[in-house]
Enzyme design. Sequence first.
Site, PDB file in Angstrom:
ATOM      1  N   GLU A 133       5.038  -2.585  -1.931  1.00 13.77           N
ATOM      2  CA  GLU A 133       5.530  -1.240  -1.584  1.00 13.77           C
ATOM      3  C   GLU A 133       6.496  -1.320  -0.400  1.00 13.77           C
ATOM      4  O   GLU A 133       7.474  -0.583  -0.330  1.00 13.77           O
ATOM      5  CB  GLU A 133       4.338  -0.320  -1.299  1.00 13.77           C
ATOM      6  CG  GLU A 133       3.620   0.055  -2.592  1.00 13.77           C
ATOM      7  CD  GLU A 133       2.134   0.333  -2.457  1.00 13.77           C
ATOM      8  OE1 GLU A 133       1.654   0.548  -1.333  1.00 13.77           O
ATOM      9  OE2 GLU A 133       1.453   0.324  -3.500  1.00 13.77           O
ATOM     10  N   GLY A 157      -1.747   0.083  -8.955  1.00 12.12           N
ATOM     11  CA  GLY A 157      -1.911   1.525  -9.117  1.00 12.12           C
ATOM     12  C   GLY A 157      -1.651   2.020 -10.533  1.00 12.12           C
ATOM     13  O   GLY A 157      -1.505   3.216 -10.756  1.00 12.12           O
ATOM     14  N   GLU A 217      -0.186 -10.126  -6.106  1.00 16.12           N
ATOM     15  CA  GLU A 217      -0.253  -8.773  -6.659  1.00 16.12           C
ATOM     16  C   GLU A 217       0.948  -8.541  -7.575  1.00 16.12           C
ATOM     17  O   GLU A 217       2.053  -8.243  -7.082  1.00 16.12           O
ATOM     18  CB  GLU A 217      -0.216  -7.726  -5.531  1.00 16.12           C
ATOM     19  CG  GLU A 217      -1.353  -7.840  -4.545  1.00 16.12           C
ATOM     20  CD  GLU A 217      -1.601  -6.510  -3.816  1.00 16.12           C
ATOM     21  OE1 GLU A 217      -2.763  -6.106  -3.773  1.00 16.12           O
ATOM     22  OE2 GLU A 217      -0.643  -5.891  -3.320  1.00 16.12           O
ATOM     23  N   SER A 232      -5.036  -3.007  -9.480  1.00 20.40           N
ATOM     24  CA  SER A 232      -5.989  -2.280 -10.324  1.00 20.40           C
ATOM     25  C   SER A 232      -7.360  -2.961 -10.434  1.00 20.40           C
ATOM     26  O   SER A 232      -8.016  -2.886 -11.470  1.00 20.40           O
ATOM     27  CB  SER A 232      -5.395  -2.010 -11.713  1.00 20.40           C
ATOM     28  OG  SER A 232      -4.251  -1.176 -11.602  1.00 20.40           O
ATOM     29  N   HIS A 270       3.816  -6.476   1.488  1.00 22.45           N
ATOM     30  CA  HIS A 270       3.291  -5.759   0.326  1.00 22.45           C
ATOM     31  C   HIS A 270       4.461  -5.274  -0.528  1.00 22.45           C
ATOM     32  O   HIS A 270       5.518  -4.917   0.000  1.00 22.45           O
ATOM     33  CB  HIS A 270       2.442  -4.568   0.801  1.00 22.45           C
ATOM     34  CG  HIS A 270       1.656  -3.961  -0.316  1.00 22.45           C
ATOM     35  ND1 HIS A 270       2.215  -3.089  -1.220  1.00 22.45           N
ATOM     36  CD2 HIS A 270       0.357  -4.108  -0.689  1.00 22.45           C
ATOM     37  CE1 HIS A 270       1.284  -2.725  -2.096  1.00 22.45           C
ATOM     38  NE2 HIS A 270       0.152  -3.334  -1.805  1.00 22.45           N
ATOM     39  N   ASN A 311      -7.236  -2.076   0.998  1.00 27.32           N
ATOM     40  CA  ASN A 311      -5.968  -1.580   1.543  1.00 27.32           C
ATOM     41  C   ASN A 311      -5.960  -0.068   1.306  1.00 27.32           C
ATOM     42  O   ASN A 311      -5.734   0.382   0.190  1.00 27.32           O
ATOM     43  CB  ASN A 311      -4.798  -2.261   0.828  1.00 27.32           C
ATOM     44  CG  ASN A 311      -3.454  -1.720   1.281  1.00 27.32           C
ATOM     45  OD1 ASN A 311      -3.377  -0.901   2.207  1.00 27.32           O
ATOM     46  ND2 ASN A 311      -2.383  -2.158   0.628  1.00 27.32           N
ATOM     47  N   LYS A 361      -3.924   2.052   2.327  1.00 23.15           N
ATOM     48  CA  LYS A 361      -2.557   2.588   2.244  1.00 23.15           C
ATOM     49  C   LYS A 361      -2.438   3.858   3.096  1.00 23.15           C
ATOM     50  O   LYS A 361      -3.112   3.973   4.120  1.00 23.15           O
ATOM     51  CB  LYS A 361      -2.156   2.799   0.785  1.00 23.15           C
ATOM     52  CG  LYS A 361      -2.343   1.525  -0.058  1.00 23.15           C
ATOM     53  CD  LYS A 361      -1.697   1.549  -1.405  1.00 23.15           C
ATOM     54  CE  LYS A 361      -1.948   0.236  -2.134  1.00 23.15           C
ATOM     55  NZ  LYS A 361      -1.320   0.182  -3.450  1.00 23.15           N
TER      56      LYS A 361
HETATM   57  P1  13P Z   1      -4.510  -0.756  -6.628  1.00 22.12           P
HETATM   58  O1  13P Z   1      -5.838  -1.451  -6.493  1.00 22.12           O
HETATM   59  O2  13P Z   1      -4.584   0.717  -6.389  1.00 22.12           O
HETATM   60  O3  13P Z   1      -3.817  -1.125  -7.910  1.00 22.12           O
HETATM   61  O4  13P Z   1      -3.575  -1.308  -5.438  1.00 22.12           O
HETATM   62  C1  13P Z   1      -3.474  -2.679  -5.252  1.00 22.12           C
HETATM   63  C2  13P Z   1      -2.775  -2.923  -3.973  1.00 22.12           C
HETATM   64  O5  13P Z   1      -1.605  -2.635  -3.833  1.00 22.12           O
HETATM   65  C3  13P Z   1      -3.549  -3.481  -2.863  1.00 22.12           C
HETATM   66  O6  13P Z   1      -2.718  -3.906  -1.835  1.00 22.12           O
END
Ligand code: 13P
Length: 254
Positions: free
Chosen positions: A99, A175, A169, A216, A97, A10, A12
């Site tokens: 976010e 992150g 997740e 992560s 997601h 992803n 982003k």
């Molecule tokens: P990270 O791997 O940066 O923690 O992000 C995970 C994520 O949100 C994947 O959709």
Amino acid sequence: MKRTPLIAGNWKMHLTEAQAVTLARKLLWGLTRLPAGGVEVLLCPPFTALSSLHKLLISDPIRLGGQNMHASTQGAFTGEISPLMLAEFCQYVILGHSERRALFQETDEDINLKARSAVQHGLVPILCVGETLAERQAGRAETIIYAQLMAGLQQVGIHRGSQLVIAYEPVWAIGTGQTATPEVVNQLIAATIRPALVRLFGEPVGQAIRVLYGGSVNAGNAVVFLSQPEIDGALVGGASLDSDAFLAIVSAAL
Ligand code: 13P
């Protein structure tokens, strides 16, 4: 049940179209040096890079996905993207997601409409679920995840397990460099996510749906997550922007 592992990047809101093509070229080259088959690889770049990556990957098994989608096929929805537009380039779409839930106020009802629409248009939704730190500390992780699955997936008309992917997740692991314990994730999938899928879709379909872990994941910890029997792959954020790290995660799934 044997489920083919899926390693999804992803990206982003990172990378211009030119940078995305450069990264995809490095990944293509690296993947040709790995044993063929045994793992499915998916890239979810920004929308602006989908067309170029589609051309680049046309004869390659790497899959493409969107990071979000509107439920409608077209209309006066400034700034949105429709399932028909994604389906020209993509096989998958990430939905719900954390976010999007936290920063763009997406509700389970919104996500459910999107998931139903995605399936109707031949896209495989990757439905993201996960608890916040406060919810985990209050002992509510399982309840929250079960509710997200039940609400997000009602009346999603799938007939095969390959038509849906779940990504667990935990919000506090995204992150942050903090990961959930692989054994705890495995147990959560076995005790909460898989039973919800079987309840929704029946035994054979529910058992065949892949459940990924995200939060992560990196080159160093991928092996321990992917060796858990209930973890069918990874949804990778930050580490998917680094070709060496992402290729190492793909290798860990082989
Ligand atoms: P990270 O791997 O940066 O923690 O992000 C995970 C994520 O949100 C994947 O959709």
